[in-house]
Scaffold this motif. Structure first.
Motif, PDB file in Angstrom:
ATOM      1  N   ASP A 512     -21.255  14.550  17.954  1.00  0.00           N
ATOM      2  CA  ASP A 512     -20.501  13.332  17.655  1.00  0.00           C
ATOM      3  C   ASP A 512     -19.064  13.718  17.342  1.00  0.00           C
ATOM      4  OD1 ASP A 512     -19.910  10.702  17.312  1.00  0.00           O
ATOM      5  OD2 ASP A 512     -21.237  10.362  15.589  1.00  0.00           O
ATOM      6  N   ALA A 513     -18.212  12.737  17.345  1.00  0.00           N
ATOM      7  CA  ALA A 513     -16.806  12.945  16.988  1.00  0.00           C
ATOM      8  C   ALA A 513     -16.342  11.711  16.242  1.00  0.00           C
ATOM      9  CB  ALA A 513     -15.953  13.166  18.242  1.00  0.00           C
ATOM     10  N   PRO A 514     -15.493  11.871  15.253  1.00  0.00           N
ATOM     11  CA  PRO A 514     -15.054  10.712  14.473  1.00  0.00           C
ATOM     12  C   PRO A 514     -14.148   9.802  15.300  1.00  0.00           C
ATOM     13  CG  PRO A 514     -13.818  12.659  13.838  1.00  0.00           C
ATOM     14  CD  PRO A 514     -14.891  13.126  14.783  1.00  0.00           C
ATOM     15  N   GLU A 515     -14.161   8.518  14.971  1.00  0.00           N
ATOM     16  CA  GLU A 515     -13.226   7.595  15.596  1.00  0.00           C
ATOM     17  C   GLU A 515     -11.801   7.964  15.195  1.00  0.00           C
ATOM     18  OE1 GLU A 515     -14.259   3.633  14.443  1.00  0.00           O
ATOM     19  OE2 GLU A 515     -15.566   3.352  16.181  1.00  0.00           O
ATOM     20  N   SER A 516     -10.872   7.588  16.028  1.00  0.00           N
ATOM     21  CA  SER A 516      -9.473   7.859  15.712  1.00  0.00           C
ATOM     22  C   SER A 516      -9.066   7.122  14.440  1.00  0.00           C
ATOM     23  CB  SER A 516      -8.580   7.414  16.871  1.00  0.00           C
ATOM     24  OG  SER A 516      -7.223   7.459  16.495  1.00  0.00           O
ATOM     25  N   PRO A 517      -8.306   7.754  13.588  1.00  0.00           N
ATOM     26  CA  PRO A 517      -7.843   7.072  12.373  1.00  0.00           C
ATOM     27  C   PRO A 517      -6.785   6.010  12.656  1.00  0.00           C
ATOM     28  CG  PRO A 517      -6.860   9.251  12.540  1.00  0.00           C
ATOM     29  CD  PRO A 517      -7.880   9.162  13.641  1.00  0.00           C
ATOM     30  N   HIS A 518      -6.315   5.951  13.902  1.00  0.00           N
ATOM     31  CA  HIS A 518      -5.236   5.020  14.244  1.00  0.00           C
ATOM     32  C   HIS A 518      -5.744   3.742  14.895  1.00  0.00           C
ATOM     33  CE1 HIS A 518      -2.601   8.330  13.294  1.00  0.00           C
ATOM     34  NE2 HIS A 518      -3.050   9.066  14.292  1.00  0.00           N
ATOM     35  N   ARG A 519      -7.059   3.513  14.883  1.00  0.00           N
ATOM     36  CA  ARG A 519      -7.603   2.325  15.548  1.00  0.00           C
ATOM     37  C   ARG A 519      -6.984   1.033  15.005  1.00  0.00           C
ATOM     38  NH1 ARG A 519     -12.039   2.115  18.734  1.00  0.00           N
ATOM     39  NH2 ARG A 519     -12.562   0.044  17.911  1.00  0.00           N
ATOM     40  N   ALA A 520      -6.850   0.916  13.698  1.00  0.00           N
ATOM     41  CA  ALA A 520      -6.326  -0.322  13.108  1.00  0.00           C
ATOM     42  C   ALA A 520      -4.897  -0.584  13.573  1.00  0.00           C
ATOM     43  CB  ALA A 520      -6.393  -0.243  11.579  1.00  0.00           C
ATOM     44  N   VAL A 521      -4.103   0.495  13.674  1.00  0.00           N
ATOM     45  CA  VAL A 521      -2.716   0.340  14.122  1.00  0.00           C
ATOM     46  C   VAL A 521      -2.670  -0.166  15.556  1.00  0.00           C
ATOM     47  CG1 VAL A 521      -0.547   1.548  14.544  1.00  0.00           C
ATOM     48  CG2 VAL A 521      -1.923   2.124  12.536  1.00  0.00           C
ATOM     49  N   LEU A 522      -3.512   0.416  16.415  1.00  0.00           N
ATOM     50  CA  LEU A 522      -3.510   0.000  17.822  1.00  0.00           C
ATOM     51  C   LEU A 522      -4.076  -1.394  17.999  1.00  0.00           C
ATOM     52  CD1 LEU A 522      -2.532   1.369  20.444  1.00  0.00           C
ATOM     53  CD2 LEU A 522      -2.620   2.875  18.474  1.00  0.00           C
ATOM     54  N   VAL A 523      -5.108  -1.729  17.228  1.00  0.00           N
ATOM     55  CA  VAL A 523      -5.627  -3.097  17.298  1.00  0.00           C
ATOM     56  C   VAL A 523      -4.533  -4.085  16.891  1.00  0.00           C
ATOM     57  CG1 VAL A 523      -7.239  -4.732  16.259  1.00  0.00           C
ATOM     58  CG2 VAL A 523      -8.043  -2.491  16.990  1.00  0.00           C
ATOM     59  N   GLY A 524      -3.777  -3.750  15.861  1.00  0.00           N
ATOM     60  CA  GLY A 524      -2.682  -4.611  15.431  1.00  0.00           C
ATOM     61  C   GLY A 524      -1.627  -4.786  16.506  1.00  0.00           C
ATOM     62  N   ALA A 525      -1.273  -3.697  17.202  1.00  0.00           N
ATOM     63  CA  ALA A 525      -0.281  -3.778  18.282  1.00  0.00           C
ATOM     64  C   ALA A 525      -0.779  -4.684  19.408  1.00  0.00           C
ATOM     65  CB  ALA A 525       0.023  -2.380  18.808  1.00  0.00           C
TER      66      ALA A 525
END
Length: 565
Positions: A512-525
């Protein structure tokens, strides 16, 4: 009448796609459902070339089948191109009337650019292409009218966002808008129109601008393949002639049959000839001059980019500025010529009107344009038609979706050849079938030359697979699943098998690999982009309804009810 004619031409091109099935042709991939994976948000090592397209399809496919979403957007894009060309003529050349508008509609829809981009699978680019004449008409209206025009402002915001389904579409749209902002006029100032364009373009570009800023490791190979993606001379035409006739795509296999023979010369003569007849008339409209200059540059610059010095210059620019690999495909920028070509086609009716009735000129021009590119009809002779996935794709995706860990895929190429999908190669559809991130190198083989993609991590995982790495090593590298497509051509792997049929084999690895920590930023964009799209559309709709209400009230005042005598 012009919108109906544009719809008729659009359906003549896209009719096969109205049936059930999915668009799966070269770069065009549609699936029943897509998901907001890290890849769909641009959070991978690959350059963010398909943003916010992937976000939109993933969001919409939660409500409507993804195949319907993609096909509907493609049909909409072509219809908008024709309808928008008619609207642009109404703004710049109102004297051309319906006959001139119909010629413009035909030029905008029935041309080699549309055919070649359809065969290449660039459906979202064609959506952006369809926005170009609307953007031109909107900005020119702002330049002409001295009054504040709320509807035009909302329209520009909306069209830029819609064109921004892909970075290329937005770049084309912003270029058209800025060119039109330079046009003479007594309306909104040039700086005001340019400022509005830049502001709306930046917010529409946030998904891929933010993804580019957060991504790492994908910019190093951006200059690779410049020669392979350069514009190409078609049969009987030099590169300049191919581009001037709106053809010349880099992929010789993505060309309609009529453009592979000397008949291409006839097609070029007809299109360029109609445009040339209208140019003198169009030059008298100073407001159209920026679009004409841009059209000339859109032909000459890509032709120069395909020369030896031009290729070197493009490589130097891409090496110097990370992220400008989007410049490699020079022929796609020819789309910038379409609005001026459409206007010139309409102007040809005015040029010949003293000698030939306008309806006769329009009928001959439209018939000639269609007759010299006959294979654009019916999905380019059936080559653009829906396909049906074998049942195994649904079953295999369900296995992975139950535990959406990263997926490695074999064979290693990004393009696939499926017997059930037709003769043309297709981009691997697996990344859009599953919730998990699918590790892909992005490598392409063009004319026997491999153009490396951006996925260095995927390339390393694939080296491990082909070297026979065991389950523990793959799991430690963050691989959750291995999917083998076309398993009859691949050896059996020494891994636990979770699913198998004639089309796919799924192996469970367990990493497994962790989700990117920047998902919230990209969803916001992406939400900002979507908000711009919806608010622009809402503003246009409200303004139009208010305008109709005001017109009806004025009509009622001017025509009071008569009383009985």
């Amino acid at each position: 009448m012009a919108p109906a004619y544009a719809l008729a031409l659009t359906l003549a091109v896209t009719a096969p796609l109205l049936g059930p099935g999915y668009l799966l042709l070269r770069d065009a991939v549609s699936t029943p459902r897509s998901y907001l994976s890290d890849a769909a948000l641009g959070l991978t090592q690959a350059a963010p070339r398909a943003l916010p397209q992937d976000f939109f399809v993933a969001t919409a496919s939660a409500v409507v089948d993804g195949g319907v979403v993609v096909k509907a957007l493609l049909v909409l894009g072509l219809w908008l191109a024709g309808w928008g060309a008619a609207r642009l003529v109404a703004v710049v050349l109102p004297a051309a009337g319906i006959p001139g508008q119909c010629v413009a509609v035909t030029i905008a829809i029935w041309n080699p650019y549309v055919a070649e981009r359809l065969l290449q699978g660039h459906w979202s680019l064609l959506v952006g292409y369809g926005c170009l004449p609307w953007i031109a008409a909107t900005v020119l209206s702002l330049r002409q009218s001295p009054e504040r025009n709320f509807r035009a402002v909302c329209a520009l915001v909306f069209w830029l966002a819609l064109a921004g389904l892909t970075p290329t579409g937005l770049m084309l749209a912003a270029t058209i808008a800025l060119a039109c902002a330079l046009a003479p006029g007594a309306g909104r100032p040039r700086w005001w129109c340019a400022g509005l364009t830049v502001g709306a373009a930046v917010t529409a570009a946030l998904p891929w601008l933010v993804a580019s800023a957060l991504a790492t490791g994908w910019a190093a190979d951006q200059s690779a393949g410049v020669a392979a993606f350069a514009a190409r001379a078609e049969a009987g035409l030099a590169t300049l002639g191919s581009l001037a006739s709106l053809g010349g795509i880099w992929n010789a296999d993505a060309v309609p049959p009529s453009r592979t023979t000397l008949f291409a010369v006839v097609s070029a003569i007809v299109l360029v000839g109609i445009v040339a007849i209208g140019v003198p008339q169009l030059l008298r409209r100073r407001i159209a001059v920026p679009l004409m200059i841009l059209a000339a540059l859109a032909v000459i610059v890509p032709a120069a980019m395909a020369t030896g010095p031009g290729l070197s210059a493009v490589e130097t620019v891409i090496d110097a500025v990370a992220g400008l690999g989007v410049l490699r495909d020079g022929q796609k920028w020819v789309a910038l010529a379409m609005p001026a070509y459409a206007l010139a086609g309409a102007a040809a009716v005015l040029t010949l009107r003293p000698r030939v009735p306008a309806l006769a000129t329009a009928a001959v021009c439209c018939a000639a344009l269609i007759a010299t590119l006959p294979d654009l009809a019916w999905g380019i002779g059936g080559r653009v038609s829906p396909v049906h996935y074998p049942p195994g794709w649904t079953a295999a995706s369900a296995v992975v979706n139950a535990d959406p860990a990263p997926v490695a895929v074999l064979p290693v190429d990004s393009m696939r050849q499926f017997g059930w999908a037709g003769a043309a190669p297709v981009l691997d559809p697996l990344p859009r079938w599953v919730r998990a991130d699918v590790l892909s190198t992005g490598d392409l083989t063009i004319g026997g030359v491999t153009v490396p993609g951006d996925g260095s991590r995927a390339r390393e995982i694939q080296r491990m697979l082909t070297a026979g790495a065991g389950r523990d090593d793959l799991a430690a590298a963050g691989v959750g699943w291995v999917v083998v497509e076309n398993p009859e051509d691949a050896p059996e792997l020494a891994l636990p098998r979770a699913y198998r049929d004639d089309d796919l084999v799924v192996y469970h690895v367990g990493g497994d690999a962790p989700e990117s920590p920047h998902r919230a930023v990209l969803v916001g964009a992406h939400v900002i982009w979507l908000g711009q799209l919806l608010l622009g559309l809402l503003g246009m709709t409200i303004s139009r309804l208010r305008s109709r209400h005001t017109d009806r009230r004025h009509e009622h005042i001017e025509r009071p009810e008569s009383s009985d005598q």
